[in-house]
Scaffold this active site. Structure first.
Site, PDB file in Angstrom:
ATOM      1  N   GLU A  51      11.167   2.652   6.919  1.00 50.98           N
ATOM      2  CA  GLU A  51      10.137   2.917   7.928  1.00 50.98           C
ATOM      3  C   GLU A  51      10.732   2.616   9.296  1.00 50.98           C
ATOM      4  O   GLU A  51      11.194   1.491   9.545  1.00 50.98           O
ATOM      5  CB  GLU A  51       8.909   2.033   7.713  1.00 50.98           C
ATOM      6  CG  GLU A  51       7.983   2.493   6.622  1.00 50.98           C
ATOM      7  CD  GLU A  51       6.683   1.697   6.622  1.00 50.98           C
ATOM      8  OE1 GLU A  51       6.466   0.890   7.541  1.00 50.98           O
ATOM      9  OE2 GLU A  51       5.903   1.879   5.688  1.00 50.98           O
ATOM     10  N   ASP A  62      -0.604  -4.218  14.685  1.00 47.99           N
ATOM     11  CA  ASP A  62       0.572  -5.038  14.417  1.00 47.99           C
ATOM     12  C   ASP A  62       0.381  -6.461  14.897  1.00 47.99           C
ATOM     13  O   ASP A  62      -0.268  -6.727  15.907  1.00 47.99           O
ATOM     14  CB  ASP A  62       1.800  -4.420  15.101  1.00 47.99           C
ATOM     15  CG  ASP A  62       2.156  -3.068  14.523  1.00 47.99           C
ATOM     16  OD1 ASP A  62       2.275  -2.986  13.291  1.00 47.99           O
ATOM     17  OD2 ASP A  62       2.303  -2.098  15.288  1.00 47.99           O
ATOM     18  N   TYR A 176       0.265   3.429   1.016  1.00 44.14           N
ATOM     19  CA  TYR A 176       0.629   2.116   1.545  1.00 44.14           C
ATOM     20  C   TYR A 176      -0.611   1.235   1.449  1.00 44.14           C
ATOM     21  O   TYR A 176      -1.589   1.448   2.150  1.00 44.14           O
ATOM     22  CB  TYR A 176       1.091   2.273   2.995  1.00 44.14           C
ATOM     23  CG  TYR A 176       1.629   1.033   3.668  1.00 44.14           C
ATOM     24  CD1 TYR A 176       1.097  -0.232   3.445  1.00 44.14           C
ATOM     25  CD2 TYR A 176       2.673   1.125   4.576  1.00 44.14           C
ATOM     26  CE1 TYR A 176       1.594  -1.351   4.079  1.00 44.14           C
ATOM     27  CE2 TYR A 176       3.186   0.013   5.230  1.00 44.14           C
ATOM     28  CZ  TYR A 176       2.642  -1.225   4.971  1.00 44.14           C
ATOM     29  OH  TYR A 176       3.129  -2.331   5.620  1.00 44.14           O
TER      30      TYR A 176
END
Length: 264
Positions: A51, A62, A176
């Site tokens: 990634e 994040d 994911y």
């Protein structure tokens, strides 16, 4: 539609009885050109899919480690075009699948069709947009498909059973699974309900399931490899890269791979 490089890699590892290792790195961090040496090092250390984060000024999903790496990459002058150059350079010598990880804003600023076209031309295999819910933008999803890019979908503990199939229907390559609510970041332990959550997803979809968010040690990677088709490691690797450079990152990924394969 033909099988993608990502799908083939998951199938190969499954046939070998192994889980797929998916390291995340922010392009252009910690120095402007670090990524040129870093991507081959990760592939050679045992990464199965890489990634590559396209830095963005407002990376809300994040945690502090990856936020900081994104800000520093932008300060280094990293652009979408430069990230695609990194992928293009890597692809000349390596066939490890690459997923571009970013947000909608950089994609639309670059130009939707141009981004998909140039990403595919550079050798990227998939795109993960953290702020694109499944079904929210048919035009963008169609552009991914036209250019042969896998749309990597996110699932979370809060995803309802009834929604899992809808999310998976628009995805390719792998799903994911975000093992925790909140933002990314290394954690000291794994969620106790992780095994049940992975089983809940597998009962409803056929795509491979990779687990990320919080995996920070070889021991944790080994445990997750027993439960899921793939293991995603981001913040811990980004921190190691910052502390010990490319060789430190290579050694860390090699230790993850060794731990994940220990019981084969």
């Amino acid at each position: 539609m033909t099988s993608s490089r990502i799908a083939r890699r998951f199938a190969e590892r499954a046939a070998e009885g192994r889980s797929v290792l998916v390291p995340y790195v922010t392009a252009g961090f910690p120095e402007a050109d670090t990524t040129t040496a870093l991507l081959p090092a990760l592939a050679e250390a045992g990464a199965d899919v890489i990634e590559v984060g396209i830095p963005f000024s407002d990376p809300l999903a994040d945690g502090p480690t990856i936020q900081d790496s994104s800000f520093r990459a932008l300060e280094n002058g990293t652009t979408v075009a430069r990230v695609l150059d990194f992928v293009r350079e890597f692809r000349r010598e390596h066939d490890t699948p690459v997923v571009l990880f970013t947000y909608l804003n950089p994609v639309y600023h670059y130009g939707l069709d141009a981004f998909c076209r140039d990403a595919a031309e550079a050798g990227a295999d998939g795109v993960l947009l953290t702020d694109l819910p499944a079904g929210a933008d048919p035009e963008l999803e169609g552009a991914f498909e036209r250019h042969g890019l896998d749309a990597i979908r996110l699932l979370a503990p809060t995803t309802a059973d009834s929604r899992i199939g809808e999310v998976a229907a628009g995805g390719r390559g792998f799903l994911y699974y975000i093992s925790r609510t909140g933002v990314t970041g290394a954690r000291a332990d794994l969620p106790p309900e992780l095994e049940a959550e992975v089983r809940r997803i597998r009962d409803r979809v056929g795509l491979p399931v990779a687990v990320g968010f919080g995996i920070s040690t070889p021991e944790q990677a080994r445990a997750v490899a027993h439960l899921a088709d793939g293991v995603v490691v981001g913040s811990a690797l980004v921190r190691r890269l910052d502390e010990a450079g490319v060789e430190g990152a290579r050694a860390f990924v090699a230790s993850l791979r060794e731990a994940m394969d220990a019981d084969r």
